[in-house]
Design a protein around this motif. Structure first.
Motif, mmCIF file in Angstrom:
data_model
loop_
_atom_site.group_PDB
_atom_site.id
_atom_site.type_symbol
_atom_site.label_atom_id
_atom_site.label_comp_id
_atom_site.label_asym_id
_atom_site.label_seq_id
_atom_site.Cartn_x
_atom_site.Cartn_y
_atom_site.Cartn_z
ATOM 1 N N LYS A 86 -8.085 20.503 -32.124
ATOM 2 C CA LYS A 86 -9.351 20.514 -32.871
ATOM 3 C C LYS A 86 -9.378 19.374 -33.891
ATOM 4 O O LYS A 86 -10.401 18.685 -34.042
ATOM 5 C CB LYS A 86 -9.546 21.857 -33.574
ATOM 6 N N THR A 97 -16.025 19.932 -34.657
ATOM 7 C CA THR A 97 -15.885 20.389 -33.272
ATOM 8 C C THR A 97 -16.977 21.386 -32.915
ATOM 9 O O THR A 97 -17.293 21.544 -31.732
ATOM 10 C CB THR A 97 -14.488 20.986 -33.009
ATOM 11 N N GLN A 101 -19.008 20.760 -29.653
ATOM 12 C CA GLN A 101 -19.204 21.830 -28.676
ATOM 13 C C GLN A 101 -20.670 21.913 -28.253
ATOM 14 O O GLN A 101 -20.985 22.029 -27.066
ATOM 15 C CB GLN A 101 -18.734 23.151 -29.291
ATOM 16 N N ARG A 114 -15.418 16.553 -22.643
ATOM 17 C CA ARG A 114 -14.552 17.716 -22.864
ATOM 18 C C ARG A 114 -13.280 17.650 -22.026
ATOM 19 O O ARG A 114 -12.298 18.320 -22.339
ATOM 20 C CB ARG A 114 -15.299 19.000 -22.516
ATOM 21 N N LEU A 122 -14.003 23.618 -29.297
ATOM 22 C CA LEU A 122 -14.133 24.917 -29.969
ATOM 23 C C LEU A 122 -14.296 24.664 -31.463
ATOM 24 O O LEU A 122 -13.655 23.765 -32.009
ATOM 25 C CB LEU A 122 -12.886 25.781 -29.747
ATOM 26 N N SER A 123 -15.112 25.440 -32.107
ATOM 27 C CA SER A 123 -15.305 25.286 -33.554
ATOM 28 C C SER A 123 -13.989 25.435 -34.292
ATOM 29 O O SER A 123 -13.096 26.157 -33.851
ATOM 30 C CB SER A 123 -16.289 26.344 -34.051
ATOM 31 N N LEU A 145 -14.460 31.666 -34.440
ATOM 32 C CA LEU A 145 -14.879 30.271 -34.482
ATOM 33 C C LEU A 145 -15.617 29.904 -35.771
ATOM 34 O O LEU A 145 -15.438 28.809 -36.305
ATOM 35 C CB LEU A 145 -15.719 29.938 -33.251
#
Length: 164
Positions: A86, A97, A101, A114, A122-123, A145
């Motif tokens: 991340k 992120t 996303q 990706r 992903l957050s 997240l």
């Protein structure tokens, strides 16, 4: 060879060498210090712990190389790698992120980003910036997240006065 021709040749040579020398100049850049990276990591971990989560955090430099990784005693093993990826993603794309996303969803032309090595959509990752210059990234993993995202941002907020 005439004097005028010699002067022209000498002038052209000087201009060529001067242009080459100017292209050889130094590049000055601001870099994340180890002390600041540790402060960001500790603040990120503390924020998540205060919310009841056992997480891992990673901070990377402007090149995406790891500077600090911290893992809560009760965080699971995969959270370390997720936090690193991340942080790397936030640094390389210069956005959170969570935003990455959203931008790279399945129906977008850039969804294949990706699939790049070490990228994680992903957050929980945030770029560390001074103005528009990105000098690093922080990633948090192990909670939900939204909390990971908030914790990463809290880590950066801890040093916000130094990032001006």
């Amino acid at each position: 060879m005439s004097y005028a021709l010699k002067t022209l040749v000498a002038t052209c040579a000087f201009v060529t060498i001067s242009g080459y020398a100017a292209a050889q100049g130094l590049v000055t850049q601001r870099n994340l210090s180890l002390g600041m990276a540790k402060t960001i990591a500790e603040a990120t971990l503390a924020e998540c712990k205060a919310k009841g989560f056992h997480t891992s955090v990673a901070v990377v430099d402007r090149a995406g190389q790891v500077m600090v990784i911290l893992r809560d005693e009760q965080a699971t093993a995969q959270t370390v790698e997720m936090a690193r990826r991340k942080a790397y993603t936030a640094r390389m794309f210069r956005i959170t992120t969570m935003e990455f996303q959203k931008r790279t969803g399945n129906d977008t032309p850039i969804a294949a980003q990706r699939d790049l090595t070490d990228i994680l959509a992903l957050s929980g990752g945030a770029p560390i910036q001074i103005g528009n210059e990105t000098i690093g990234g922080v990633g948090s993993a192990g909670s939900n997240l939204e909390a990971d995202d908030a914790c990463a941002k809290a880590g950066i907020a801890k040093v916000a006065d130094l990032l001006k």
